[in-house]
Design a protein around this motif. Structure first.
Motif, PDB file in Angstrom:
ATOM      1  N   GLY A 143       0.764  -1.132  -0.012  1.00 42.33           N
ATOM      2  CA  GLY A 143       0.066   0.092  -0.058  1.00 42.33           C
ATOM      3  C   GLY A 143       0.877   1.334   0.124  1.00 42.33           C
ATOM      4  O   GLY A 143       0.638   2.311  -0.804  1.00 42.33           O
ATOM      5  N   ILE A 144       2.065   1.128   0.754  1.00 42.92           N
ATOM      6  CA  ILE A 144       2.946   2.236   0.930  1.00 42.92           C
ATOM      7  C   ILE A 144       3.612   2.501  -0.665  1.00 42.92           C
ATOM      8  O   ILE A 144       3.655   3.856  -1.194  1.00 42.92           O
ATOM      9  CB  ILE A 144       4.019   2.082   1.824  1.00 42.92           C
ATOM     10  N   THR A 145       3.925   1.454  -1.165  1.00 40.09           N
ATOM     11  CA  THR A 145       4.301   1.420  -2.558  1.00 40.09           C
ATOM     12  C   THR A 145       3.477   1.981  -3.841  1.00 40.09           C
ATOM     13  O   THR A 145       4.032   3.294  -4.448  1.00 40.09           O
ATOM     14  CB  THR A 145       4.861   0.155  -3.097  1.00 40.09           C
ATOM     15  N   LYS A 146       2.300   1.846  -3.486  1.00 40.07           N
ATOM     16  CA  LYS A 146       1.091   2.260  -4.477  1.00 40.07           C
ATOM     17  C   LYS A 146       1.100   3.567  -4.192  1.00 40.07           C
ATOM     18  O   LYS A 146       0.860   4.533  -5.047  1.00 40.07           O
ATOM     19  CB  LYS A 146      -0.069   1.572  -4.365  1.00 40.07           C
ATOM     20  N   LYS A 147       1.001   4.136  -2.923  1.00 37.77           N
ATOM     21  CA  LYS A 147       0.784   5.611  -2.505  1.00 37.77           C
ATOM     22  C   LYS A 147       1.872   6.128  -2.966  1.00 37.77           C
ATOM     23  O   LYS A 147       1.775   7.656  -3.702  1.00 37.77           O
ATOM     24  CB  LYS A 147       0.735   5.756  -0.934  1.00 37.77           C
ATOM     25  N   MET A 148       3.156   5.926  -2.971  1.00 38.46           N
ATOM     26  CA  MET A 148       4.328   6.660  -3.313  1.00 38.46           C
ATOM     27  C   MET A 148       4.487   6.713  -5.039  1.00 38.46           C
ATOM     28  O   MET A 148       4.949   7.811  -5.461  1.00 38.46           O
ATOM     29  CB  MET A 148       5.520   6.018  -2.763  1.00 38.46           C
ATOM     30  N   LEU A 149       4.025   5.613  -5.594  1.00 42.92           N
ATOM     31  CA  LEU A 149       4.011   5.765  -7.267  1.00 42.92           C
ATOM     32  C   LEU A 149       3.306   6.636  -7.615  1.00 42.92           C
ATOM     33  O   LEU A 149       3.443   7.458  -8.532  1.00 42.92           O
ATOM     34  CB  LEU A 149       3.695   4.161  -7.728  1.00 42.92           C
ATOM     35  N   HIS A 150       1.952   7.122  -6.922  1.00 47.45           N
ATOM     36  CA  HIS A 150       1.029   8.110  -7.333  1.00 47.45           C
ATOM     37  C   HIS A 150       1.543   9.283  -6.864  1.00 47.45           C
ATOM     38  O   HIS A 150       1.499  10.352  -7.595  1.00 47.45           O
ATOM     39  CB  HIS A 150      -0.255   7.712  -6.474  1.00 47.45           C
ATOM     40  N   GLN A 151       1.971   9.251  -5.557  1.00 50.12           N
ATOM     41  CA  GLN A 151       2.143  10.738  -4.867  1.00 50.12           C
ATOM     42  C   GLN A 151       3.396  11.436  -5.513  1.00 50.12           C
ATOM     43  O   GLN A 151       3.445  12.561  -5.814  1.00 50.12           O
ATOM     44  CB  GLN A 151       2.476  10.574  -3.390  1.00 50.12           C
ATOM     45  N   GLU A 152       4.296  10.482  -5.993  1.00 46.69           N
ATOM     46  CA  GLU A 152       5.859  11.246  -6.412  1.00 46.69           C
ATOM     47  C   GLU A 152       5.894  11.715  -7.851  1.00 46.69           C
ATOM     48  O   GLU A 152       6.765  12.364  -8.304  1.00 46.69           O
ATOM     49  CB  GLU A 152       6.802  10.137  -6.458  1.00 46.69           C
ATOM     50  N   TRP A 153       4.630  11.726  -8.497  1.00 44.56           N
ATOM     51  CA  TRP A 153       4.578  12.169  -9.690  1.00 44.56           C
ATOM     52  C   TRP A 153       4.738  13.620  -9.911  1.00 44.56           C
ATOM     53  O   TRP A 153       5.159  14.280 -10.669  1.00 44.56           O
ATOM     54  CB  TRP A 153       3.214  12.120 -10.554  1.00 44.56           C
ATOM     55  N   SER A 154       4.334  14.478  -8.795  1.00 41.34           N
ATOM     56  CA  SER A 154       4.228  15.764  -8.792  1.00 41.34           C
ATOM     57  C   SER A 154       5.372  16.293  -7.944  1.00 41.34           C
ATOM     58  O   SER A 154       5.299  17.222  -7.501  1.00 41.34           O
ATOM     59  CB  SER A 154       3.129  16.300  -8.097  1.00 41.34           C
ATOM     60  N   MET A 155       6.422  15.460  -7.622  1.00 35.57           N
ATOM     61  CA  MET A 155       7.580  15.923  -6.696  1.00 35.57           C
ATOM     62  C   MET A 155       8.968  16.091  -7.346  1.00 35.57           C
ATOM     63  O   MET A 155       8.973  15.478  -8.241  1.00 35.57           O
ATOM     64  CB  MET A 155       7.799  14.504  -5.610  1.00 35.57           C
ATOM     65  N   GLU A 187      12.395  15.872  -3.115  1.00 35.67           N
ATOM     66  CA  GLU A 187      11.325  15.715  -2.306  1.00 35.67           C
ATOM     67  C   GLU A 187      10.951  14.286  -2.260  1.00 35.67           C
ATOM     68  O   GLU A 187      10.502  13.812  -1.357  1.00 35.67           O
ATOM     69  CB  GLU A 187       9.989  16.494  -2.863  1.00 35.67           C
ATOM     70  N   ALA A 188      11.164  13.567  -3.486  1.00 28.49           N
ATOM     71  CA  ALA A 188      10.517  12.173  -3.715  1.00 28.49           C
ATOM     72  C   ALA A 188      11.649  11.298  -2.800  1.00 28.49           C
ATOM     73  O   ALA A 188      11.035  10.485  -2.169  1.00 28.49           O
ATOM     74  CB  ALA A 188      10.896  11.549  -4.906  1.00 28.49           C
ATOM     75  N   ILE A 189      12.977  11.848  -2.667  1.00 30.31           N
ATOM     76  CA  ILE A 189      13.866  10.740  -1.901  1.00 30.31           C
ATOM     77  C   ILE A 189      13.453  10.970  -0.128  1.00 30.31           C
ATOM     78  O   ILE A 189      13.514   9.979   0.287  1.00 30.31           O
ATOM     79  CB  ILE A 189      15.344  11.254  -2.207  1.00 30.31           C
ATOM     80  N   GLU A 190      13.235  12.181  -0.034  1.00 32.25           N
ATOM     81  CA  GLU A 190      12.926  12.514   1.387  1.00 32.25           C
ATOM     82  C   GLU A 190      11.496  11.648   1.756  1.00 32.25           C
ATOM     83  O   GLU A 190      11.487  11.220   2.879  1.00 32.25           O
ATOM     84  CB  GLU A 190      12.925  13.796   1.767  1.00 32.25           C
ATOM     85  N   SER A 191      10.551  11.674   0.808  1.00 37.40           N
ATOM     86  CA  SER A 191       9.180  11.237   1.207  1.00 37.40           C
ATOM     87  C   SER A 191       9.518   9.611   1.127  1.00 37.40           C
ATOM     88  O   SER A 191       8.821   8.996   2.006  1.00 37.40           O
ATOM     89  CB  SER A 191       8.327  11.563   0.123  1.00 37.40           C
ATOM     90  N   GLU A 192      10.183   8.943   0.304  1.00 36.51           N
ATOM     91  CA  GLU A 192      10.546   7.599   0.446  1.00 36.51           C
ATOM     92  C   GLU A 192      11.475   7.254   1.978  1.00 36.51           C
ATOM     93  O   GLU A 192      11.338   6.087   2.445  1.00 36.51           O
ATOM     94  CB  GLU A 192      11.277   7.166  -0.759  1.00 36.51           C
ATOM     95  N   ALA A 193      12.193   8.228   2.221  1.00 35.22           N
ATOM     96  CA  ALA A 193      12.928   7.849   3.413  1.00 35.22           C
ATOM     97  C   ALA A 193      11.864   7.541   4.538  1.00 35.22           C
ATOM     98  O   ALA A 193      12.157   6.725   5.425  1.00 35.22           O
ATOM     99  CB  ALA A 193      13.987   8.972   3.514  1.00 35.22           C
ATOM    100  N   GLN A 194      10.970   8.666   4.625  1.00 36.36           N
ATOM    101  CA  GLN A 194       9.914   8.596   5.776  1.00 36.36           C
ATOM    102  C   GLN A 194       8.971   7.172   5.512  1.00 36.36           C
ATOM    103  O   GLN A 194       8.797   6.668   6.538  1.00 36.36           O
ATOM    104  CB  GLN A 194       9.190   9.897   5.638  1.00 36.36           C
ATOM    105  N   ALA A 195       8.581   6.809   4.367  1.00 37.67           N
ATOM    106  CA  ALA A 195       7.697   5.894   3.923  1.00 37.67           C
ATOM    107  C   ALA A 195       8.363   4.613   4.415  1.00 37.67           C
ATOM    108  O   ALA A 195       7.910   3.804   5.024  1.00 37.67           O
ATOM    109  CB  ALA A 195       7.430   5.729   2.492  1.00 37.67           C
ATOM    110  N   GLN A 196       9.661   4.276   4.155  1.00 38.45           N
ATOM    111  CA  GLN A 196      10.566   3.183   4.550  1.00 38.45           C
ATOM    112  C   GLN A 196      10.716   2.950   5.840  1.00 38.45           C
ATOM    113  O   GLN A 196      10.495   1.928   6.638  1.00 38.45           O
ATOM    114  CB  GLN A 196      11.963   3.306   3.497  1.00 38.45           C
TER     115      GLN A 196
END
Length: 284
Positions: free
Chosen positions: A232-244, A248-257
């Motif tokens: 579910g986190i992977t799906k959210k990040m695939l969707h969310q990172e389009w606009s990053m 920003e994406a690397i930081e968001s993935e750090a938080q998600a992981q």
């Protein structure tokens, strides 16, 4: 006197089960935590109606809270996926509607795509035969797509005098097959064969029509056996990172992981590795 646990109240408002859901406008079944949606008007190549759009939208919204559904398969009955919006039940009435109702309709169809993208479960589309118009959008909005050599993918909107920018097509399709290929399909409305769709990356792979649904359900079962919270986190990040931006994406993935590292599934995987056994994930 029994005092209810605050956690129980939290769960009551944020957890539900859908195995016993009774769909009104399409088929629905759940087995081994895999839900199967069947578009089942085969005599007309499984078109969508006002009612099925709304029910699909509402069901995908509810799936965000379902504890007994880990993955979803969507397919069509009778050798076709979906022919799009029903010409008689949708197109004809739209011609007579004023602008506020037209906008109500286009927002409803867009909300279906939003609900599919925001539900945490991976969605596998099993695409055989006709996959046109809004049917092509349903396949596009899924996370994984299996096709057949006889799949016919067509974004038909220009054929009925409309723009190709329908239900997120101009945002999502280029990310799957590339800007130039997406532009061709959206401008011309032409049909792409199964082989072409596979070569372009729309389909993850092609299957035999006789085994397509079983192949899609097996893929969904394999995903359901994995760390579903992390999926579910992977799906959210695939969707969310389009606009990053990349930063920003690397930081968001750090938080998600880091969130995933706090799950029991992460601990289970380590213990299984240490014991040289296969982990059994539970999605928490």
């Amino acid at each position: 006197m029994t005092i209810p646990s605050p956690a129980n109240a939290l769960y009551a408002g944020n957890r539900t089960t859908l195995a016993d859901y009774r769909a009104q406008h399409f088929g629905w079944s759940v087995e081994a935590q895999v839900a199967t949606i069947t578009l089942n008007r085969p005599e007309r190549k499984n078109p969508l109606t006002f009612e099925s759009y709304a029910e699909l939208r509402d069901l995908f919204r509810r799936l965000a809270y379902a504890t007994d559904v880990k993955t979803i398969v969507i397919h069509g009955a009778g050798g076709n996926f979906c022919s799009g919006g029903d010409v008689h039940d949708i197109i004809a009435p739209l011609i007579a509607l004023p602008m506020p109702e037209l906008l109500m309709f286009t927002r409803m169809t867009g909300d279906l795509v939003k609900a599919m993208r925001h539900c945490p479960q991976p969605i596998v589309a099993a695409v055989d035969g006709i996959c046109a118009g809004a049917g092509a959008i349903l396949a596009m909005a899924s996370d994984l797509r299996l096709g057949t050599a006889r799949s016919q993918l067509a974004f038909l909107f220009t054929r009925v005098g409309l723009a190709g920018c329908d239900m997120g097509a101009c945002a999502i399709l280029p990310r799957i097959i590339g800007q130039g290929r997406a532009a061709e399909l959206l401008f011309t409305g032409r049909s792409a064969s199964g082989d072409e769709g596979h070569a372009w990356g729309f389909y993850n792979r092609l299957c035999d029509p006789d085994t397509l649904l079983a192949d899609a359900q097996q893929l969904a079962k394999d995903l359901a056996a994995g760390p579903t919270f992390a999926h579910g986190i992977t799906k959210k990040m695939l969707h969310q990172e389009w606009s990053m931006s990349i930063d920003e994406a690397i930081e968001s993935e750090a938080q998600a992981q880091a969130i995933c590292m706090a799950t029991r599934d992460f601990d289970r995987a380590y213990r299984a590795f240490a014991a040289k056994t296969r982990p059994v994930f539970e999605g928490d």
